[in-house]
Write a protein that holds these residues in place. Structure first.
Motif, mmCIF file in Angstrom:
data_model
loop_
_atom_site.group_PDB
_atom_site.id
_atom_site.type_symbol
_atom_site.label_atom_id
_atom_site.label_comp_id
_atom_site.label_asym_id
_atom_site.label_seq_id
_atom_site.Cartn_x
_atom_site.Cartn_y
_atom_site.Cartn_z
ATOM 1 N N ASN A 51 152.976 108.984 27.079
ATOM 2 C CA ASN A 51 152.651 108.840 28.522
ATOM 3 C C ASN A 51 154.042 108.772 29.344
ATOM 4 O O ASN A 51 154.557 107.319 29.050
ATOM 5 C CB ASN A 51 151.978 107.428 28.125
ATOM 6 C CG ASN A 51 151.441 106.157 30.005
ATOM 7 O OD1 ASN A 51 151.594 107.764 30.798
ATOM 8 N ND2 ASN A 51 150.412 105.697 29.594
ATOM 9 N N SER A 53 154.482 106.977 32.169
ATOM 10 C CA SER A 53 154.604 105.766 32.998
ATOM 11 C C SER A 53 155.540 105.153 31.873
ATOM 12 O O SER A 53 155.619 103.625 31.961
ATOM 13 C CB SER A 53 152.999 104.947 33.869
ATOM 14 O OG SER A 53 152.801 104.237 32.378
ATOM 15 N N ASP A 54 155.793 105.111 30.335
ATOM 16 C CA ASP A 54 156.361 104.344 29.560
ATOM 17 C C ASP A 54 157.479 104.696 29.182
ATOM 18 O O ASP A 54 158.506 104.188 28.332
ATOM 19 C CB ASP A 54 155.197 104.765 28.606
ATOM 20 C CG ASP A 54 154.207 103.352 28.189
ATOM 21 O OD1 ASP A 54 153.721 102.872 29.090
ATOM 22 O OD2 ASP A 54 153.167 104.296 27.189
ATOM 23 N N ARG A 57 163.477 102.182 31.653
ATOM 24 C CA ARG A 57 164.157 102.917 32.693
ATOM 25 C C ARG A 57 164.785 102.495 32.877
ATOM 26 O O ARG A 57 165.882 102.131 33.721
ATOM 27 C CB ARG A 57 162.480 101.925 33.736
ATOM 28 C CG ARG A 57 161.603 102.106 33.640
ATOM 29 C CD ARG A 57 160.491 101.804 34.054
ATOM 30 N NE ARG A 57 160.756 101.820 35.844
ATOM 31 C CZ ARG A 57 161.313 102.312 36.517
ATOM 32 N NH1 ARG A 57 159.993 103.947 36.606
ATOM 33 N NH2 ARG A 57 161.361 102.952 37.040
ATOM 34 N N LYS A 77 156.217 111.943 39.235
ATOM 35 C CA LYS A 77 155.811 110.950 38.628
ATOM 36 C C LYS A 77 156.426 110.232 38.195
ATOM 37 O O LYS A 77 156.523 108.799 37.940
ATOM 38 C CB LYS A 77 155.093 111.656 37.051
ATOM 39 C CG LYS A 77 153.975 112.613 38.128
ATOM 40 C CD LYS A 77 152.815 112.854 36.324
ATOM 41 C CE LYS A 77 152.328 114.267 36.798
ATOM 42 N NZ LYS A 77 151.823 114.897 35.822
ATOM 43 N N ASN A 79 159.940 108.451 38.960
ATOM 44 C CA ASN A 79 160.099 107.951 39.722
ATOM 45 C C ASN A 79 161.341 106.224 39.412
ATOM 46 O O ASN A 79 161.538 104.952 39.325
ATOM 47 C CB ASN A 79 158.964 106.385 40.512
ATOM 48 C CG ASN A 79 159.774 105.399 41.577
ATOM 49 O OD1 ASN A 79 160.278 105.615 41.783
ATOM 50 N ND2 ASN A 79 158.745 104.536 41.930
#
Length: 123
Positions: A51, A53-54, A57, A77, A79
């Motif tokens: 995924n 988004s996981d 960061r 996607k 970011n």
């Protein structure tokens, strides 16, 4: 130094193994295919995800070892403007990162990679 590998194929595998061998912390492996992410994650003994988004960061370096044809769509996607972002594609300019990251480049090893054949990076 923490590195996130984005991709799990031949190049990602060999770079991940070389980084691990040099005691560089590979923090995470991302692949849109969880089976591939898991296989490389287990080889490197790191977390793996499918995924986008996981993605971790706070890495210092993000290595995009992807097919050239999907790099731009992944960038849209992901970011993550911080860290250093590099891709391993030979046919894409480093300017693909403009608007997505402030520190970026290309890491294009002039070599053929295979998942099962170790690469001697000292050459």
């Amino acid at each position: 130094m923490e590195v996130v590998l984005i991709g799990s194929g031949n190049v990602a595998t060999q770079l991940g193994l070389a980084l691990k061998d040099k005691n560089v912390t590979v923090k995470q492996v991302y692949s849109n295919n969880i089976i591939h992410a898991e296989k490389l994650g287990k080889k490197l003994n790191v977390s793996y995800i499918s995924n986008i988004s996981d993605i971790y960061r706070k890495a210092d370096i993000y290595i995009y070892a992807l097919k050239d044809s999907v790099l731009r769509s992944v960038l849209k996607k992901i970011n993550i403007p911080d860290g250093i972002h590099v891709h391993t594609g030979g046919s894409i300019s480093m300017n693909v990162f403009k608007g997505f990251a402030s520190k970026f480049g290309v890491f294009y090893p002039l070599q053929t990679f295979s998942i099962n054949k170790p690469v001697d990076f000292s050459d």
